[in-house]
Scaffold this active site. Structure first.
Site, mmCIF file in Angstrom:
data_model
loop_
_atom_site.group_PDB
_atom_site.id
_atom_site.type_symbol
_atom_site.label_atom_id
_atom_site.label_comp_id
_atom_site.label_asym_id
_atom_site.label_seq_id
_atom_site.Cartn_x
_atom_site.Cartn_y
_atom_site.Cartn_z
ATOM 1 N N THR A 191 1.315 -0.871 -0.256
ATOM 2 C CA THR A 191 0.084 -0.360 -0.090
ATOM 3 C C THR A 191 1.226 1.154 0.398
ATOM 4 O O THR A 191 -0.013 1.933 0.025
ATOM 5 C CB THR A 191 -0.977 -0.157 0.856
ATOM 6 O OG1 THR A 191 -0.051 0.397 2.390
ATOM 7 C CG2 THR A 191 -1.703 -1.363 1.444
ATOM 8 N N ILE A 235 -3.255 5.528 -0.732
ATOM 9 C CA ILE A 235 -3.872 4.958 -0.321
ATOM 10 C C ILE A 235 -4.543 3.827 -0.517
ATOM 11 O O ILE A 235 -4.487 2.463 -0.605
ATOM 12 C CB ILE A 235 -4.651 5.560 -1.837
ATOM 13 C CG1 ILE A 235 -4.050 6.901 -2.617
ATOM 14 C CG2 ILE A 235 -6.889 5.292 -1.480
ATOM 15 C CD1 ILE A 235 -4.261 7.627 -1.364
ATOM 16 N N HIS A 236 -4.158 3.837 1.009
ATOM 17 C CA HIS A 236 -3.798 3.077 1.617
ATOM 18 C C HIS A 236 -4.814 1.448 1.841
ATOM 19 O O HIS A 236 -4.637 0.419 0.803
ATOM 20 C CB HIS A 236 -3.804 2.231 2.787
ATOM 21 C CG HIS A 236 -2.430 2.969 3.159
ATOM 22 N ND1 HIS A 236 -1.109 2.419 3.383
ATOM 23 C CD2 HIS A 236 -2.645 4.062 3.972
ATOM 24 C CE1 HIS A 236 0.051 3.234 3.697
ATOM 25 N NE2 HIS A 236 -0.832 4.543 4.297
ATOM 26 N N ASP A 237 -6.311 2.193 1.783
ATOM 27 C CA ASP A 237 -7.293 1.063 1.788
ATOM 28 C C ASP A 237 -8.066 0.363 0.408
ATOM 29 O O ASP A 237 -8.738 -0.390 0.238
ATOM 30 C CB ASP A 237 -8.584 1.659 2.675
ATOM 31 C CG ASP A 237 -8.704 1.996 4.257
ATOM 32 O OD1 ASP A 237 -8.952 3.112 4.628
ATOM 33 O OD2 ASP A 237 -7.727 1.229 4.650
#
Ligand code: RIB
Ligand code: CA
Length: 310
Positions: A191, A235-237
């Site tokens: 991520t 934008i990890h998620d």
């Protein structure tokens, strides 16, 4: 059409994950959104989920979940996401109904009512999901996989070893990783490579209503990311949704992953047992690489699609 349930703690990157999933109505059917205390308090992240769903004029059931982790008390991530948990844009009052204040029951009901299997997208601490699997084990056979943003094999962000979503509730993570359900793990290894550039953020702010709101979210998030050394924004998620839409964006490896729950420096660490003699089931597909340009294009195009629906 893949039925999904999104468990989240909005959260700037949670919001972008929801927006992208909502833009892909042909591929993903969002059965519901549930909230969990994490980036901010349960009250604040639930208000943020309402704001996003109201902004989209969506008709998706929303349920609030656990206020904090199974054992310890909640610590939030206000430094990263601000006092509201989603600082940046000014949202109008979100008069969005709450279908339930018991996410665990709501998740069970949605899963058991769905004709086919359901994919869970878990992009906050795993407390709700752990309780679901413990209290309602009959749901396990109806979950085809859990796509998780969480953990990291090489490093952490809450501590040098533990990533935030896991660190907030390691006991819950341990339950989920050992439930025997296939997991796709988007940890920090991938991520932190899933970046949106400053230039891409600025370009969003000159486009349609949804793109502009996302640009305002990202401007705040980009600024707050500087304190952690980021220039562009991870934008990890969104990785947990992007994998479901275009798995070939990513490269990864099946691993036997577990979670450290003991007190001490390693609490919340996710590790892969890579010993040749390891006899554990390698049920976790650990994402390691992402094609950044295509990842960014997925977000930008999703926002454009939502602009076009205005
Ligand atoms: O470590 C990143 C994770 O923590 C993301 O889910 C972000 O929203 C925060 O919850
Ligand atoms: Ca999150």
């Amino acid at each position: 059409m893949r039925p999904i349930l999104i468990d989240c703690d909005p959260g700037h990157d949670d919001a972008l994950a929801i927006l992208t999933a909502y833009a892909h109505k042909e591929e993903l059917k969002i059965l519901g959104v549930t909230t969990i205390g994490g980036n901010q308090t349960l009250e604040k992240v639930t208000e943020n989920a309402k704001r996003i769903l109201h902004f989209l004029d969506a008709d998706i059931p929303l349920a609030s979940g656990q206020a904090g982790p199974l054992v310890k008390s909640l610590h939030t991530a206000a430094d990263a996401h601000g006092e509201s948990g989603m600082d940046g844009p000014v949202f109008e009052e979100a008069d969005y109904p709450l279908a339930s204040d018991n996410a665990v029951v709501f998740l069970k009901e949605q899963i058991m009512a769905c004709p086919g299997k359901v994919t869970i997208v878990a992009i906050g601490p795993l407390t709700n999901i752990a309780l679901l699997l413990k209290v309602y084990p009959e749901t396990k056979k109806k979950i085809d996989c859990i796509s998780i943003m969480g953990g990291g094999i090489s490093h952490g962000n809450s501590t040098e070893l533990a990533e935030f979503n896991i660190y907030v509730d390691p006991e819950a993570a341990h339950i989920v990783f050992n439930a025997g359900i296939p997991i796709v793990m988007a940890g920090l290894d991938v991520t932190e490579k899933a970046l949106i550039t400053v230039q891409e953020i600025e370009a969003l702010k000159k486009k349609g209503r949804v793109s502009r709101m996302a640009g305002e979210l990202l401007s705040f998030y980009n600024e707050s990311g500087r304190q952690y050394g980021f220039i562009d924004s991870p934008i990890h998620d969104l990785c947990a949704i992007a994998y479901l839409l275009e798995p070939d964006l990513f490269q990864g490896e099946y691993q036997a992953v577990d979670v450290i729950t003991e007190e001490g420096r390693a609490r919340g660490l996710t590790f892969a047992d890579k010993r040749l003699m390891c006899d554990k089931i390698k049920n976790v597909f650990v994402l390691e690489q992402v094609e950044r340009d295509r990842f960014a294009a997925m977000l930008i195009e999703a926002l454009e699609k939502l602009d076009g629906r205005e």
